[in-house]
Motif scaffolding. Structure first.
Motif, PDB file in Angstrom:
ATOM      1  N   GLN A   1      -7.857  -0.518  -8.083  1.00 26.21           N
ATOM      2  CA  GLN A   1      -7.970  -0.803  -9.507  1.00 26.21           C
ATOM      3  C   GLN A   1      -7.679   0.445 -10.314  1.00 26.21           C
ATOM      4  OE1 GLN A   1     -11.702  -2.550 -10.713  1.00 26.21           O
ATOM      5  NE2 GLN A   1     -10.893  -3.216 -12.657  1.00 26.21           N
ATOM      6  N   THR A   2      -6.974   0.261 -11.431  1.00 26.31           N
ATOM      7  CA  THR A   2      -6.661   1.369 -12.329  1.00 26.31           C
ATOM      8  C   THR A   2      -7.593   1.336 -13.528  1.00 26.31           C
ATOM      9  OG1 THR A   2      -4.326   1.379 -11.695  1.00 26.31           O
ATOM     10  CG2 THR A   2      -4.893   2.420 -13.797  1.00 26.31           C
ATOM     11  N   PHE A   3      -8.206   2.478 -13.834  1.00 25.41           N
ATOM     12  CA  PHE A   3      -9.067   2.614 -15.002  1.00 25.41           C
ATOM     13  C   PHE A   3      -8.339   3.466 -16.030  1.00 25.41           C
ATOM     14  CE2 PHE A   3     -11.826   1.857 -11.416  1.00 25.41           C
ATOM     15  CZ  PHE A   3     -12.703   0.898 -11.900  1.00 25.41           C
ATOM     16  N   GLN A   4      -8.083   2.891 -17.174  1.00 28.83           N
ATOM     17  CA  GLN A   4      -7.360   3.587 -18.240  1.00 28.83           C
ATOM     18  C   GLN A   4      -8.342   4.309 -19.142  1.00 28.83           C
ATOM     19  OE1 GLN A   4      -3.957   3.634 -18.442  1.00 28.83           O
ATOM     20  NE2 GLN A   4      -4.236   5.200 -20.020  1.00 28.83           N
ATOM     21  N   ARG A   5      -8.143   5.609 -19.332  1.00 26.96           N
ATOM     22  CA  ARG A   5      -9.041   6.374 -20.180  1.00 26.96           C
ATOM     23  C   ARG A   5      -8.800   6.039 -21.646  1.00 26.96           C
ATOM     24  NH1 ARG A   5     -10.136  12.927 -20.164  1.00 26.96           N
ATOM     25  NH2 ARG A   5     -11.456  12.982 -22.012  1.00 26.96           N
ATOM     26  N   ASP A   6      -9.918   5.889 -22.373  1.00 22.64           N
ATOM     27  CA  ASP A   6      -9.839   5.668 -23.808  1.00 22.64           C
ATOM     28  C   ASP A   6      -9.841   7.030 -24.494  1.00 22.64           C
ATOM     29  OD1 ASP A   6     -10.028   5.009 -26.450  1.00 22.64           O
ATOM     30  OD2 ASP A   6     -11.905   3.881 -26.291  1.00 22.64           O
ATOM     31  N   TRP A   7      -8.664   7.491 -24.883  1.00 17.24           N
ATOM     32  CA  TRP A   7      -8.533   8.847 -25.434  1.00 17.24           C
ATOM     33  C   TRP A   7      -9.144   8.985 -26.822  1.00 17.24           C
ATOM     34  CZ3 TRP A   7      -7.313  12.738 -22.405  1.00 17.24           C
ATOM     35  CH2 TRP A   7      -6.645  12.462 -21.225  1.00 17.24           C
ATOM     36  N   GLN A   8      -9.513   7.872 -27.445  1.00 15.60           N
ATOM     37  CA  GLN A   8     -10.114   7.947 -28.766  1.00 15.60           C
ATOM     38  C   GLN A   8     -11.623   8.041 -28.707  1.00 15.60           C
ATOM     39  OE1 GLN A   8      -8.688   4.519 -30.878  1.00 15.60           O
ATOM     40  NE2 GLN A   8      -6.673   5.402 -31.223  1.00 15.60           N
ATOM     41  N   ALA A   9     -12.165   7.917 -27.471  1.00 10.09           N
ATOM     42  CA  ALA A   9     -13.609   8.018 -27.328  1.00 10.09           C
ATOM     43  C   ALA A   9     -14.062   9.438 -27.646  1.00 10.09           C
ATOM     44  CB  ALA A   9     -14.041   7.616 -25.915  1.00 10.09           C
ATOM     45  N   GLY A  10     -15.238   9.546 -28.253  1.00  9.47           N
ATOM     46  CA  GLY A  10     -15.738  10.849 -28.651  1.00  9.47           C
ATOM     47  C   GLY A  10     -15.965  11.789 -27.498  1.00  9.47           C
TER      48      GLY A  10
ATOM     49  N   GLY B   1       0.785  -1.228   0.000  1.00 12.19           N
ATOM     50  CA  GLY B   1       0.000   0.000   0.000  1.00 12.19           C
ATOM     51  C   GLY B   1       0.811   1.269   0.000  1.00 12.19           C
ATOM     52  N   LEU B   2       2.132   1.183  -0.236  1.00  7.91           N
ATOM     53  CA  LEU B   2       2.990   2.365  -0.210  1.00  7.91           C
ATOM     54  C   LEU B   2       3.064   3.073  -1.558  1.00  7.91           C
ATOM     55  CD1 LEU B   2       5.932   0.818   1.835  1.00  7.91           C
ATOM     56  CD2 LEU B   2       4.237   2.430   2.667  1.00  7.91           C
ATOM     57  N   LEU B   3       2.912   2.314  -2.633  1.00 11.73           N
ATOM     58  CA  LEU B   3       3.060   2.862  -3.979  1.00 11.73           C
ATOM     59  C   LEU B   3       1.800   2.624  -4.808  1.00 11.73           C
ATOM     60  CD1 LEU B   3       6.659   1.579  -4.896  1.00 11.73           C
ATOM     61  CD2 LEU B   3       6.041   3.764  -3.860  1.00 11.73           C
ATOM     62  N   SER B   4       1.603   3.516  -5.774  1.00 12.07           N
ATOM     63  CA  SER B   4       0.523   3.363  -6.743  1.00 12.07           C
ATOM     64  C   SER B   4       1.127   3.461  -8.132  1.00 12.07           C
ATOM     65  CB  SER B   4      -0.523   4.461  -6.546  1.00 12.07           C
ATOM     66  OG  SER B   4      -1.482   4.421  -7.586  1.00 12.07           O
ATOM     67  N   ARG B   5       0.839   2.463  -8.987  1.00  8.28           N
ATOM     68  CA  ARG B   5       1.375   2.458 -10.351  1.00  8.28           C
ATOM     69  C   ARG B   5       0.255   2.709 -11.347  1.00  8.28           C
ATOM     70  NH1 ARG B   5       5.834  -1.963 -11.690  1.00  8.28           N
ATOM     71  NH2 ARG B   5       6.583  -0.164 -12.840  1.00  8.28           N
ATOM     72  N   GLN B   6       0.518   3.610 -12.290  1.00 10.52           N
ATOM     73  CA  GLN B   6      -0.456   3.888 -13.339  1.00 10.52           C
ATOM     74  C   GLN B   6       0.267   3.983 -14.669  1.00 10.52           C
ATOM     75  OE1 GLN B   6      -2.645   7.415 -12.336  1.00 10.52           O
ATOM     76  NE2 GLN B   6      -3.795   6.416 -10.719  1.00 10.52           N
ATOM     77  N   PRO B   7      -0.276   3.330 -15.702  1.00 10.58           N
ATOM     78  CA  PRO B   7       0.357   3.388 -17.021  1.00 10.58           C
ATOM     79  C   PRO B   7       0.566   4.824 -17.473  1.00 10.58           C
ATOM     80  CG  PRO B   7      -1.403   1.753 -17.000  1.00 10.58           C
ATOM     81  CD  PRO B   7      -1.504   2.506 -15.706  1.00 10.58           C
ATOM     82  N   ARG B   8       1.761   5.100 -17.973  1.00  9.28           N
ATOM     83  CA  ARG B   8       2.167   6.396 -18.511  1.00  9.28           C
ATOM     84  C   ARG B   8       2.318   7.490 -17.454  1.00  9.28           C
ATOM     85  NH1 ARG B   8      -1.858   4.697 -22.095  1.00  9.28           N
ATOM     86  NH2 ARG B   8      -1.075   3.974 -24.113  1.00  9.28           N
TER      87      ARG B   8
END
Length: 250
Positions: free
Chosen positions: A241-250, A61-68
């Motif tokens: 849980q990590t939720f990755q945003r879909d940048w191509q969504a309108g 619980g010390l670190l949080s990892r998120q893509p990019r």
């Protein structure tokens, strides 16, 4: 300071060093941890070693990892209990959960599910489902992290090897012994108060707040073949849980 002493692998030594530096303020709360490449260079270790060390601190619980976005310090003291990190890997994440914890089943019996459970599992009147109960533990937590109930469809009620301690996921045991295939798992998390009998098994006071995680395991025919209900006292479980945003969504 918290300690990871007694562990010999190099990644545990690195995890201990990073833990010490986080707690001493070398890496302040809220800041980014150096990149994997930078840590490899600083410590003269492989990328595998760095990744495994970071995983240990994420689980604490010390670190949080998120893509990019990198790895951020979110706490300076370990979170009590168990932290489950879901990375979007579906049923694979459940295998990780069982690999990191140990389920100790002590009772099994055939039961006709009550109305609440029958609605959950899709049982019809007169059906006898296999009901197993026990507690789940981790090596870091002195007491159990949850009380677990499992219901197996009548077709699989002769499943063997349930009683005792195991790291093997029960749904995998079902697949191996009967050739069944779990296509998906549906998970629900809710807040509950722990009833007296369960509280005794967990070593807490009755009506202690808890998180209850219910998972329905569903086969290719959209049939519920197994349901697991795990009740975690409030201070023994964190779900991340990590939720990755879909940048191509309108």
């Amino acid at each position: 300071m918290a300690s990871l002493l007694g562990q010999q692998p190099r990644y545990m030594q690195l995890a201990q060093t990073l833990l010490n530096e986080i707690q001493s303020g070398t890496y302040p709360l809220g800041r980014q941890l150096p990149t994997e490449f930078e840590l490899c260079e600083q410590f003269g270790v492989s990328r595998f070693t760095v990744r495994e060390a970071i995983k240990q601190l994420v689980r604490m619980g010390l670190l949080s990892r998120q893509p990019r976005l990198g790895t951020r310090i979110v706490a300076t003291t370990p979170v009590g209990g168990y932290r489950q990190v879901m990375g979007g890997g579906g049923v694979t994440d459940l295998r990780q959960y069982t690999a990191e914890t140990e389920l100790d089943i002590d009772t099994t019996e055939l039961v006709e599910p009550d109305s609440k459970i029958a609605a959950l599992v899709g049982a019809r009147p007169g059906e006898l489902w296999l009901h197993a109960t026990g507690v789940r533990r981790t090596s870091e937590q002195p007491g159990p992290i949850c009380f677990t109930e499992v219901f197996f469809h009548p077709a699989f009620r002769s499943i063997s090897g349930l009683v005792g301690r195991s790291h093997t996921p029960l749904f995998m045991m079902l697949e191996q012994q009967f050739g069944e295939h779990i296509a998906k798992a549906v998970q629900e998390i809710r807040a509950v108060a722990i009833p007296a009998g369960m509280a005794k098994a967990l070593g807490v006071e009755p009506l202690t707040p808890a998180l209850q995680v219910t998972r329905q395991y569903i086969n290719r025919k959209e049939q519920v073949v197994e349901v697991a209900i795990s009740t975690h006292p409030e201070d023994r479980f964190v779900y991340s849980q990590t939720f990755q945003r879909d940048w191509q969504a309108g």
